[in-house]
Design a protein around this motif. Structure first.
Motif, short mmCIF file in Angstrom:
data_model
loop_
_atom_site.label_atom_id
_atom_site.label_comp_id
_atom_site.label_asym_id
_atom_site.label_seq_id
_atom_site.Cartn_x
_atom_site.Cartn_y
_atom_site.Cartn_z
N ASN A 80 0.89 -1.31 -0.21
CA ASN A 80 -0.14 0.01 -0.01
C ASN A 80 0.82 1.36 0.11
O ASN A 80 0.46 2.53 -0.20
N ALA A 81 2.25 1.05 0.35
CA ALA A 81 2.90 2.35 0.32
C ALA A 81 3.10 2.91 -0.98
O ALA A 81 2.85 2.19 -2.13
N HIS A 82 3.37 4.38 -1.21
CA HIS A 82 3.56 4.70 -2.40
C HIS A 82 4.90 4.52 -2.82
O HIS A 82 5.78 4.54 -1.88
N PRO A 83 5.59 4.91 -3.88
CA PRO A 83 4.71 5.15 -5.22
C PRO A 83 4.00 4.11 -5.72
O PRO A 83 4.30 2.95 -5.42
N HIS A 84 2.76 4.17 -6.64
CA HIS A 84 2.22 3.29 -7.24
C HIS A 84 2.29 3.30 -8.68
O HIS A 84 2.21 4.46 -9.40
N PHE A 85 2.46 2.29 -9.29
CA PHE A 85 2.19 1.92 -10.87
C PHE A 85 1.21 1.96 -11.50
O PHE A 85 0.33 1.26 -11.05
N ASN A 86 1.13 2.20 -12.94
CA ASN A 86 0.15 1.63 -13.70
C ASN A 86 0.67 0.04 -14.00
O ASN A 86 1.72 -0.34 -13.49
N LYS A 87 -0.32 -0.65 -14.95
CA LYS A 87 0.23 -1.82 -15.07
C LYS A 87 1.61 -2.37 -15.68
O LYS A 87 2.54 -3.15 -15.26
N ILE B 191 4.06 4.57 -15.88
CA ILE B 191 3.58 5.68 -15.13
C ILE B 191 3.57 5.61 -13.79
O ILE B 191 3.17 4.32 -13.15
N VAL B 192 4.24 6.35 -12.70
CA VAL B 192 4.36 6.20 -11.42
C VAL B 192 3.86 7.52 -10.82
O VAL B 192 4.04 8.48 -11.22
N VAL B 193 2.99 7.17 -9.72
CA VAL B 193 2.55 8.37 -8.95
C VAL B 193 2.37 8.39 -7.20
O VAL B 193 2.66 7.13 -6.94
N VAL B 194 2.91 9.42 -6.98
CA VAL B 194 2.88 9.58 -5.35
C VAL B 194 1.59 10.51 -5.02
O VAL B 194 1.37 11.51 -5.86
N HIS B 195 1.06 10.25 -3.86
CA HIS B 195 -0.29 11.04 -3.83
C HIS B 195 -0.73 11.50 -2.06
O HIS B 195 -0.30 10.55 -1.34
N ASN B 196 -0.84 12.77 -2.15
CA ASN B 196 -1.34 13.02 -0.60
C ASN B 196 -2.73 13.20 -0.92
O ASN B 196 -3.16 13.87 -1.76
N GLY B 197 -3.56 13.03 0.22
CA GLY B 197 -5.03 13.40 0.11
C GLY B 197 -6.00 12.21 0.06
O GLY B 197 -5.40 11.17 0.16
N ILE B 198 -7.13 12.38 -0.32
CA ILE B 198 -8.07 11.30 -0.25
C ILE B 198 -8.79 11.38 -1.72
O ILE B 198 -9.63 12.36 -2.13
N ILE B 199 -8.99 10.30 -2.46
CA ILE B 199 -9.82 10.15 -3.69
C ILE B 199 -11.11 9.71 -3.06
O ILE B 199 -11.30 8.47 -2.80
N PRO C 294 11.34 11.20 -20.22
CA PRO C 294 12.37 11.04 -18.95
C PRO C 294 12.82 12.27 -18.64
O PRO C 294 13.06 12.34 -17.46
N ASP C 295 12.68 13.34 -19.36
CA ASP C 295 13.33 14.62 -18.87
C ASP C 295 12.11 15.61 -18.13
O ASP C 295 12.28 16.70 -17.78
N GLU C 296 11.14 14.89 -17.69
CA GLU C 296 10.06 15.84 -17.00
C GLU C 296 9.47 15.11 -15.79
O GLU C 296 9.44 14.05 -15.63
N LEU C 297 9.01 16.10 -14.99
CA LEU C 297 8.39 15.32 -13.65
C LEU C 297 7.13 16.39 -13.51
O LEU C 297 7.38 17.58 -13.63
N ILE D 245 4.14 12.79 -10.53
CA ILE D 245 4.23 11.85 -11.45
C ILE D 245 5.22 11.78 -12.40
O ILE D 245 5.52 12.87 -13.00
N LEU D 246 5.71 10.56 -12.79
CA LEU D 246 6.69 10.52 -13.71
C LEU D 246 5.94 9.47 -14.92
O LEU D 246 5.43 8.55 -14.68
#
Ligand code: G6P
Length: 608
Positions: free
Chosen positions: A85-92, A96-104, A167-170, A161-162
């Motif tokens: 459950n720890a972040h970062p989370h990937f797509n399949k 794409i990889v994501v870190v998140h604060n907050g609640i969806i 590769p050269d953008e965040l 998000i990456l």
């Protein structure tokens, strides 16, 4: 609450991420993770527990080479604290990889839709939905995919998000969760809070709701939700890293307790000019102040306790009726808000979710909102009609001390100003109150001298099961905070009672040796308090008293007495709270607990 850090530049990203996350530890967390874009694509390492575990697992970050990355400390909301459950989370396909604060908030609905389209989930988090949703909308343009998910997602978020294709953008984006961008000559950073980037830069941009940012190693571009480029001005941070470090103290809490004379002086002094209280940022004329019919003070935790004191001070001094409300109650109880009401939201972080919601509720009803806030540029500071900053500087320890003291000081200033503007006090009385206020920092310094005495006493109570705090009037408000300070860091059960209420139930809990802390700073209530002390003492309690110097009579009834210097009856909280903060600190220290980061608690509570 969760913390985010991201870096893109020429340096190795992982050590910068680990260092930045360590500066956000104060927010509270239960697991951590980092994602770094290296030669082999994006690599993620996550670990439950303290950052130290992640640091060891990655050999200080050296196992994740690469100059672009995002990191996260997680404070579990959806799904237990775990590596998965720890972040970062990937797509399949891990593009794409994501870190998140907050609640969806609508994550379950989104998850079902995505599952019906063949997406598989590995974690229990709401965040993973974002990774798959980005995947769903991504057609080569990250900005487009981000704005599309913003239209679908309900709730609060700050995201880093990456994209493997870029590769050269965040990328980063926020809504109702704090996010800042740091601009440095050696690369650019994102973070949930300024201390994470201060080592690298003092130039930060505060990201507003629904703004998106694209960072490259030497460029920062901001966009609105319509993908239009927008321009933003950086803010130069005045305080430096040292202010956010321990500076020789064993814990941030002790350092911050000792910073109180300065913090209170910094909050009071700029507003006392030529024998008057001048609060330009109030945006209210004396005529406006005279029109106020009612004040609501709304806050959470210790900030709420300052409001309980504030009620006595505003009502006593300015004769304005005051209601004090917990923000989590105010926002749902449909309060009666008549015209000419002033709502005061008190918050150290300026990000507390319930306090922010209460602010919005009041504003939506057309009521003027004044924020008393410590963190410059925070959500409450930005959204309030007017903001009066408390100048406590960064507060790192979860248990608040110096921010609490400055919140009190801010309310004293307002109450005295209101009292004078409304003609309740004369010019002469105003001068007396101002003179008393000016003495407070030195008097706090004096009270800090009781440190050793408190420590010796605290060491006798490390094994206590229950500790009670009693007081009347403002002393009840002090008791509430003294009790909270103790319980939150020592894990000893503790309760505060209005002393007269004890006999309606709680007194049955008093047994041989139970410690009862009695606060007596209100002269007209001394005798009543002494009667209550006798009541508990005859039932076996050991009584510690905090009282004004000169009230030696209390020694006949109390077993241990701590004296505070004399001040105006409305300002005694600022002095009496000091030994109680020290008491909590030394009990926690004596028990060998994590004073600055107590279990289950967070510094900044950005979820309901
Ligand atoms: C948390 C903190 C408390 C704080 C409360 C309100 O519970 O641990 O110390 O009093 O939130 O926070 P705020 O930032 O709004 O003052």
């Amino acid at each position: 609450m969760c913390g985010i850090v991201g870096y893109i530049g020429d340096e190795q990203a992982a050590p910068i991420l680990l260092d930045g996350l360590s500066k956000l530890e104060y927010r509270g967390y239960d697991s951590a993770g980092i994602a770094v874009y290296g030669d082999q694509g994006i690599k993620v390492v996550k670990a439950t527990g303290r950052l130290k575990v992640l640091d060891e697992l990655t050999h200080g970050g050296s196992m994740l080479p690469g100059t672009t990355g995002i990191g996260h400390t997680r404070w579990a909301t959806h799904g237990a604290p775990s590596d998965i459950n720890a972040h970062p989370h990937f797509n399949k396909d891990e593009s794409i990889v994501v870190v998140h604060n907050g609640i969806i908030e609508n994550y379950l609905k989104l998850k079902k839709r995505l599952q019906s389209k063949g997406y598989e989930f590995v974690s229990e988090t709401d965040t993973e939905v974002l990774a798959h949703l980005l995947d769903y909308y991504y057609e080569g343009d990250p900005l487009e995919a981000i704005t599309k998910i913003m239209h679908r997602v309900e709730g609060s978020y700050a995201l880093g998000i990456l994209f493997r294709d870029h590769p050269d953008e965040l990328y980063a984006v926020r809504k109702d969760s704090p996010l800042i961008v740091g601009e440095s000559g050696d690369g650019n950073l994102i973070a949930s809070d300024v201390p994470a980037v201060l080592k690298y830069t003092r130039d930060v941009y505060f990201i507003e709701n629904e703004e998106i940012v694209c960072l490259t190693k030497d460029k920062i571009t901001f966009y609105n939700i319509d993908e239009e480029e927008i321009s933003k001005e950086p803010t130069r941070i005045g305080w430096d890293m040292e202010a956010a470090e321990k500076g020789g103290y064993e814990h941030f809490m002790l350092k911050e307790i000792y910073e109180q004379p300065k913090a209170v002086a910094d909050t009071l002094n700029p507003r006392i000019k030529d024998g008057k209280i001048v609060i330009d940022e109030l945006g209210m004329t004396d005529e406006d102040i005279r029109k106020i019919k009612k004040i609501f003070i709304v806050a959470c935790g210790s900030a709420y306790h300052t409001g309980v004191t504030g009620k006595y001070v505003f009502e006593g001094l300015a004769r304005i009726p005051v209601e004090v409300d917990l923000a989590s109650e105010f926002r749902y109880r449909n309060p009666i808000l008549e015209p000419d009401t002033l709502v005061i939201i008190v918050s150290q972080s300026g990000e507390t979710a319930d306090s922010l919601a209460a602010l919005r509720e009041a504003k939506a009803r057309g009521i003027r909102v004044l924020g008393i806030v410590n963190v410059v540029g925070s959500s409450i500071a930005r959204e309030a009609d007017n903001v009066m900053y408390t100048w406590a500087g960064p507060e790192i320890s979860v248990a608040t001390t110096k921010a609490y003291s400055t919140q009190l000081a801010a309310q004293y200033l307002l109450a005295v100003k209101f009292a004078h503007a409304r003609g309740v006090i004369t010019d002469e009385e105003l001068a007396g109150y101002i003179s008393d206020l000016k003495k407070l920092p030195d008097q706090i310094e004096l009270v800090l001298g009781c440190k050793e005495k408190v420590q010796r006493f605290a060491n006798r109570y490390l094994a206590a099961k229950d500790i009670f705090f009693i007081g009347r009037g403002i002393d009840y408000a002090i008791s509430l905070e003294g009790s909270l300070k103790l319980k939150e860091i020592s894990y000893i059960h503790s309760e505060a009672y209005a002393a007269g209420e004890l006999k309606h139930g709680t007194i049955s809990l008093i047994e041989e040796g139970t410690l009862v802390t009695a606060v007596l700073t209100q002269e007209e209530l001394y005798q009543k308090m002494i009667s209550n002390m006798v009541e508990v003492r005859t039932r076996g309690a050991f009584v510690m008293a905090v009282t004004n110097v000169g009230n030696q009579e209390v020694e006949k009834t109390a077993d241990f007495v701590l004296y505070i210097p004399k001040t105006n009856r409305y300002f005694t909280n600022s002095l009496a709270i000091i030994p109680l903060q020290l008491f909590g600190y030394y009990v926690s220290l004596g028990k060998g607990l994590d004073v600055d980061k107590p279990r289950n608690l967070a510094k900044s509570v950005t979820v309901e």
